[in-house]
Design a protein around this motif. Sequence first.
Motif: not given
Length: 442
Positions: A280-281, A290-291, A337-339, A410-411
């Motif tokens: 995922n990363t 990611v946006w 996914i980002g959350f 990334m966080v």
Amino acid sequence: MLNNTDTEMEDNMTYLVPLTNSLKVEQGAHILYFYESYEKYVDNAVSFIETGIALGQYIVFIDTPQIYESVLERLGKIDMSKIKYVCNFEFYEMYHDFHFERVLKNLKDVFQPYVDGELIVRLWGHVDWLKENQVLSRVKKYECSCDIAVDQLGYTTVCAYESGKVSANVFLEMMRSHTYIMTDNEIVRSGLYKTSNLHNPSVFPSLSAQSKIESEMDLYKQKLDFVHVVSHEVRNPLTVIKSYAALLANEEKDKHRIARLEAIKNYAVVIDHEISHIINTEQMLSTDAVWQKKLLLAKDAIEEVYDIMKIKAQTQGITLIANIMLCGNEMILANLIGFKLVLSNLLSNAIKYSFEGSAIYLDVTEQDQYLHFKIKDHGIGMSQEEIQKLFRKYEKVNQEQSGQGIGLFMVKKLVDHFNGTVRVESEKNVGTTFFVNFPVNS
């Protein structure tokens, strides 16, 4: 009224709801309506409202006061308590420039009471604006964002435009973010709309920031290809290990053996999660996903991450204690996914740097229109100098632990992109506490 001129419209649909008495579309369809006739526009709006109420749905009707009065005159005997009228001048903030993220916030505010009440709603929005430069490009971005933002909620929406106000090139771009295209007399499935559009970016950073991101993508794509190959080779044996461990535990009588088999299964679960986390990363680093932002119900995602991280903590001899004080209807504008990556990275780090036998505390509350996260550990802690380096790319605070130093980088990027804040308090050999806030109204 609307006519179904597309004979194949109902082929291969999974769940259909009436749009009018004779026309069905998918639940959650996003419909682009270009109208020419005032009379037919009102007829279609009346049909949309009457059918929705007949289905037991609630209606959000965003339009001019003049059109709303015309609609009320033609409506039959219906339950008016199920209709919420919003003046489109106020909703689209036409006294300002057309700012699509600000309008998305208004959309979320309108939907929130229905989400809280677990009610089904359909929305009719007459999009309009005063004359200004570059407005059509902003409207296009709003429509793409709106399509993604309401996707998870499953609400049927109609976005209506006066046909003469929108240029042909903008119309073509809008077709990519709408399931159906509607005119005064007919409705057809958009030939340019594809499900894959839901994975394309909707809300972008600045052009300069986007350029920097794109320059790094080739490297990450190469790494992602390698990770996929490795994950395929590792995950298949892991599935077998988990299955055999569960099977043997069910047949075992000795409690000590059962505990060991449970530990084997838990380690396999943790390894599988770590692989998913890496994939995922890397996917988020190698694509524009990611946006992408959409309206998310936060509690389900938090509990999903907690369940996995609790198992990971157990394998390290650490107790993870959660206090999630949410009702379940809190929405944020973010990337799912980002959350989850934000929360799993912070919890994973807390586990990695905690002392065996200690406890980690996850507190989540909602206050003053913000989700507040507090992640506290009693581990090795950090000095002030180390805290200053914490969110730098490839900067590892503790060189003895595994990892590439990309997690907290990334966080920070994700939290900033979701309009949140993150800060840290830490003391050497005492522990670390992360505080993260996400707005529930942005």
